[in-house]
Design an enzyme around this catalytic site. Structure first.
Site, mmCIF file in Angstrom:
data_model
loop_
_atom_site.group_PDB
_atom_site.id
_atom_site.type_symbol
_atom_site.label_atom_id
_atom_site.label_comp_id
_atom_site.label_asym_id
_atom_site.label_seq_id
_atom_site.Cartn_x
_atom_site.Cartn_y
_atom_site.Cartn_z
ATOM 1 N N HIS A 17 -36.621 113.226 30.680
ATOM 2 C CA HIS A 17 -37.610 113.404 29.610
ATOM 3 C C HIS A 17 -38.044 114.868 29.535
ATOM 4 O O HIS A 17 -38.217 115.416 28.451
ATOM 5 C CB HIS A 17 -38.869 112.559 29.885
ATOM 6 C CG HIS A 17 -38.647 111.081 29.888
ATOM 7 N ND1 HIS A 17 -39.025 110.265 30.934
ATOM 8 C CD2 HIS A 17 -38.108 110.260 28.949
ATOM 9 C CE1 HIS A 17 -38.726 109.019 30.646
ATOM 10 N NE2 HIS A 17 -38.165 108.977 29.458
ATOM 11 N N SER A 128 -36.025 105.819 33.500
ATOM 12 C CA SER A 128 -37.244 105.414 34.211
ATOM 13 C C SER A 128 -36.999 104.128 34.997
ATOM 14 O O SER A 128 -37.566 103.934 36.079
ATOM 15 C CB SER A 128 -38.385 105.187 33.216
ATOM 16 O OG SER A 128 -38.719 106.390 32.575
#
Ligand code: PNS
Length: 165
Positions: A17, A128
């Site tokens: 990210h 994630s």
């Protein structure tokens, strides 16, 4: 003045990210990181915790705001007066979902465009979900998330108890 939204769950924020955040921050005049309050997905971290971690790891960037949102992304984009939605593409497996999402968003709100950045090769495997799994089994997180996030993951996992239930 180009204002973009980079939306996601960020449960938690990873180096993948951050790669997209930093590169899009170089392109636009203002970057809003939209953090979905995804109650349906039962996130590991509360939206407040995810926002706090994002603020910490992006504290050196000066054109960024971290804002939680609920509901439709296009409504959030309209509220923020954003011109662009930015999404990262890791691999072909992301493509179908991202295409469907960008086309749906374009149908809902033709004025908002989606722009894709391809994730840097070193993070193309990273998610994630993988990070949460490594954390659940006590693995080394240093290649995947900043230390501030690793600290929060270790804390969270230590309070989850036996078998992480
Ligand atoms: O990090 P994620 O979980 O891949 O992010 C997905 C996100 C937040 C971009 C997506 O779920 C989203 O935009 N949700 C808001 C609801 C919405 O607008 N849905 C219609 C788009 S198809």
């Amino acid at each position: 003045m180009l204002r973009a939204i980079y939306p996601g769950s960020f449960d938690p924020v990873t180096y993948g990210h951050m790669d997209i955040i930093e590169r899009s921050h170089n392109i636009v005049d203002e970057l809003i990181v939209g953090v979905l309050c995804n109650k349906a997905k039962m996130p590991l971290f509360s939206v407040e915790e995810r926002v706090k971690m994002l603020k910490e790891v992006t504290k050196d960037l000066n054109k960024i705001r971290i804002i939680p949102f609920d509901g439709l992304l296009v409504d959030f984009a309209a509220k923020m007066k954003a011109d662009l939605i930015i999404r990262g593409l890791r691999a072909i497996t992301d493509f179908e979902y991202e295409l469907q999402m960008s086309q749906t968003n374009h149908k809902l709100e033709p004025n908002v465009e989606t722009m894709f950045l391809t994730t840097s090769i070193e993070y193309s495997y990273l998610s994630s979900t993988t990070v949460r799994e490594i954390a659940a089994f006590g693995g080394d997180l240093s290649q995947f998330v900043p230390e501030a996030v690793a600290v929060e993951l270790r804390k969270k996992m230590s309070t989850k108890g036996e078998c992480n239930k």
